[in-house]
Design an enzyme around this catalytic site. Sequence first.
Site, PDB file in Angstrom:
ATOM      1  N   LYS A 102       0.863  -1.187   0.000  1.00 28.85           N
ATOM      2  CA  LYS A 102       0.000   0.000   0.000  1.00 28.85           C
ATOM      3  C   LYS A 102       0.890   1.224   0.000  1.00 28.85           C
ATOM      4  O   LYS A 102       2.050   1.152   0.406  1.00 28.85           O
ATOM      5  CB  LYS A 102      -0.880   0.022   1.261  1.00 28.85           C
TER       6      LYS A 102
HETATM    7  P1  NAD Z   1     -13.130   7.602  -2.517  1.00 29.46           P
HETATM    8  O1  NAD Z   1     -12.078   8.645  -2.371  1.00 29.46           O
HETATM    9  O2  NAD Z   1     -13.674   7.286  -3.857  1.00 29.46           O
HETATM   10  O3  NAD Z   1     -14.389   7.974  -1.576  1.00 29.46           O
HETATM   11  C1  NAD Z   1     -14.268   8.226  -0.216  1.00 29.46           C
HETATM   12  C2  NAD Z   1     -15.621   8.709   0.296  1.00 29.46           C
HETATM   13  O4  NAD Z   1     -15.543   8.900   1.698  1.00 29.46           O
HETATM   14  C3  NAD Z   1     -16.060  10.039  -0.300  1.00 29.46           C
HETATM   15  O5  NAD Z   1     -17.449  10.040  -0.516  1.00 29.46           O
HETATM   16  C4  NAD Z   1     -15.717  11.022   0.812  1.00 29.46           C
HETATM   17  O6  NAD Z   1     -16.498  12.208   0.758  1.00 29.46           O
HETATM   18  C5  NAD Z   1     -16.057  10.171   2.012  1.00 29.46           C
HETATM   19  N1  NAD Z   1     -15.458  10.681   3.241  1.00 29.46           N
HETATM   20  C6  NAD Z   1     -14.206  11.131   3.454  1.00 29.46           C
HETATM   21  N2  NAD Z   1     -14.077  11.555   4.718  1.00 29.46           N
HETATM   22  C7  NAD Z   1     -15.286  11.344   5.309  1.00 29.46           C
HETATM   23  C8  NAD Z   1     -15.785  11.580   6.603  1.00 29.46           C
HETATM   24  N3  NAD Z   1     -15.023  12.119   7.544  1.00 29.46           N
HETATM   25  N4  NAD Z   1     -17.072  11.233   6.857  1.00 29.46           N
HETATM   26  C9  NAD Z   1     -17.864  10.695   5.914  1.00 29.46           C
HETATM   27  N5  NAD Z   1     -17.432  10.442   4.657  1.00 29.46           N
HETATM   28  C10 NAD Z   1     -16.159  10.778   4.372  1.00 29.46           C
HETATM   29  O7  NAD Z   1     -12.523   6.306  -1.802  1.00 29.46           O
HETATM   30  P2  NAD Z   1     -12.937   4.787  -2.042  1.00 29.46           P
HETATM   31  O8  NAD Z   1     -12.059   4.246  -3.107  1.00 29.46           O
HETATM   32  O9  NAD Z   1     -14.405   4.680  -2.147  1.00 29.46           O
HETATM   33  O10 NAD Z   1     -12.425   4.134  -0.676  1.00 29.46           O
HETATM   34  C11 NAD Z   1     -13.214   4.142   0.503  1.00 29.46           C
HETATM   35  C12 NAD Z   1     -12.682   3.099   1.478  1.00 29.46           C
HETATM   36  O11 NAD Z   1     -12.728   1.824   0.843  1.00 29.46           O
HETATM   37  C13 NAD Z   1     -11.231   3.291   1.913  1.00 29.46           C
HETATM   38  O12 NAD Z   1     -11.097   2.821   3.237  1.00 29.46           O
HETATM   39  C14 NAD Z   1     -10.456   2.385   0.991  1.00 29.46           C
HETATM   40  O13 NAD Z   1      -9.234   1.974   1.535  1.00 29.46           O
HETATM   41  C15 NAD Z   1     -11.442   1.229   0.882  1.00 29.46           C
HETATM   42  N6  NAD Z   1     -11.239   0.389  -0.311  1.00 29.46           N
HETATM   43  C16 NAD Z   1     -11.293   0.918  -1.571  1.00 29.46           C
HETATM   44  C17 NAD Z   1     -11.144   0.068  -2.664  1.00 29.46           C
HETATM   45  C18 NAD Z   1     -11.270   0.574  -4.081  1.00 29.46           C
HETATM   46  O14 NAD Z   1     -11.229  -0.269  -5.003  1.00 29.46           O
HETATM   47  N7  NAD Z   1     -11.449   1.854  -4.332  1.00 29.46           N
HETATM   48  C19 NAD Z   1     -10.881  -1.291  -2.473  1.00 29.46           C
HETATM   49  C20 NAD Z   1     -10.835  -1.796  -1.174  1.00 29.46           C
HETATM   50  C21 NAD Z   1     -11.019  -0.937  -0.103  1.00 29.46           C
END
Ligand code: NAD
Length: 410
Positions: A102
């Site tokens: 990561k």
């Molecule tokens: P992203 O950047 O697309 O979206 C993040 C979302 O969280 C946004 O809507 C943002 O406004 C919201 N957010 C941020 N701070 C916040 C807060 N304090 N309160 C409420 N909402 C808040 O990110 P993503 O890719 O959707 O990732 C989200 C989570 O999923 C992370 O923990 C990431 O590690 C995990 N994840 C992502 C993937 C992937 O393929 N993108 C895969 C596995 C895990």
Amino acid sequence: MPATEATTWYFRKAARRMDLAERVQRLLVTPARTVKVEVAIELDNGELANFTGFRCQHSNDRGPFKGGLRYHPALDEDHAEALAALMTWKTAVVDIPFGGAKGGINCDPRTMSAKELQRTTRRFVQQIHEVIGPQVDIPAPDMGTNATVMAWIMSEYSKFHGFSPAVVTGKPLDLHGSAGREEATGRGVMYATEQILGRLDRQIAGSRFSIQGFGNVGSHAARLLAGQGGKIVCVSDIGGAIYNPEGIEIDRLLEHVRETGTVAGFDGAAPIEPEQVLTCECDVLIPAALDGVITRENAEEVRAAVVIEAANGPVLPEADEILERRGIVVVPDIYANAGGVTVSYFEWVQNLQSFRWEVDDINDKLRRRMQTAFDTIYRLATRKKISLREAAFIVAIGRVGRATLYMGGF
Ligand code: NAD
């Protein structure tokens, strides 16, 4: 609590139950390498900006290092290492031939122009290109990064090493990306939900969901769950939180977010306090934003039957124990959000073969992987009377541990 402490806590708990010797535990928990680089760029206004980039490569005993890149001001070495370890366990739980890694940059993409982001990304690749590669370490999107950022990575890496689409996954469809990759994590969350609700004699249709985070993972999960008849009663993002006990119209909400950038102000639901998304009455709570949001303080207030960890590390260890005591089932991140890395694996295979698979084929393969992995951890959890998280860690530690010992060399 430092992020690594939480991940290590879960690891140690499972390792103790497995009677794993302390020296083997240390071997498995210690990252292979963490690279920290300066990422200096010229901003559009001519000023210099200095960011720090990280790449933690936790384990490559089961295959090349694999894991996302996060662009977030709070990203530091501790987060990179904790998330890298989670990737090692996650790739093992869904049994794909990768290790864990990561990284990312401690920048705030919301305050940067596209040109600044591109310069930052290319500079980062210039700094780390010698330690990544299609058979070495394959980055992917995470918070704050997307398919466009992945395209810049492929382009910059290819300048040094020749045409290399397989160096990164989550690329745009028109640049060697895979059908189904963008929604894969959300789709995997939907399959995970289907699995656990089925075991509890419940179903998605008619169940009420509360979702924290409406980015890549949260929005696709919401759309797909609503498509199966799920009622999304509460949604939040960084801009605010909204609630409608009758169910929010997700297609209209997606349009609103496309126009305004946030769920706040949506006319089909009432505004609520952001923290209420975690404690509102629902059947399934899906934290899909940040780590460490369900804590000792709010775990007693959670009013859901099931928590699906779509984000990485949203439930802290002390909160996990409270939820378990209260009979709330937690579907752990190392299984629940593994859909993304699974389809990343499919993308990597397609790139190496220079051959495209159909979307139905990909979704079907993803569903079967999620089902098989769930069957394995559910059976173990039931047999040993332990949580799904502990069972998932036991499965993962067993697979990684055996590979590490076979590889030897120490
Ligand atoms: P992203 O950047 O697309 O979206 C993040 C979302 O969280 C946004 O809507 C943002 O406004 C919201 N957010 C941020 N701070 C916040 C807060 N304090 N309160 C409420 N909402 C808040 O990110 P993503 O890719 O959707 O990732 C989200 C989570 O999923 C992370 O923990 C990431 O590690 C995990 N994840 C992502 C993937 C992937 O393929 N993108 C895969 C596995 C895990």
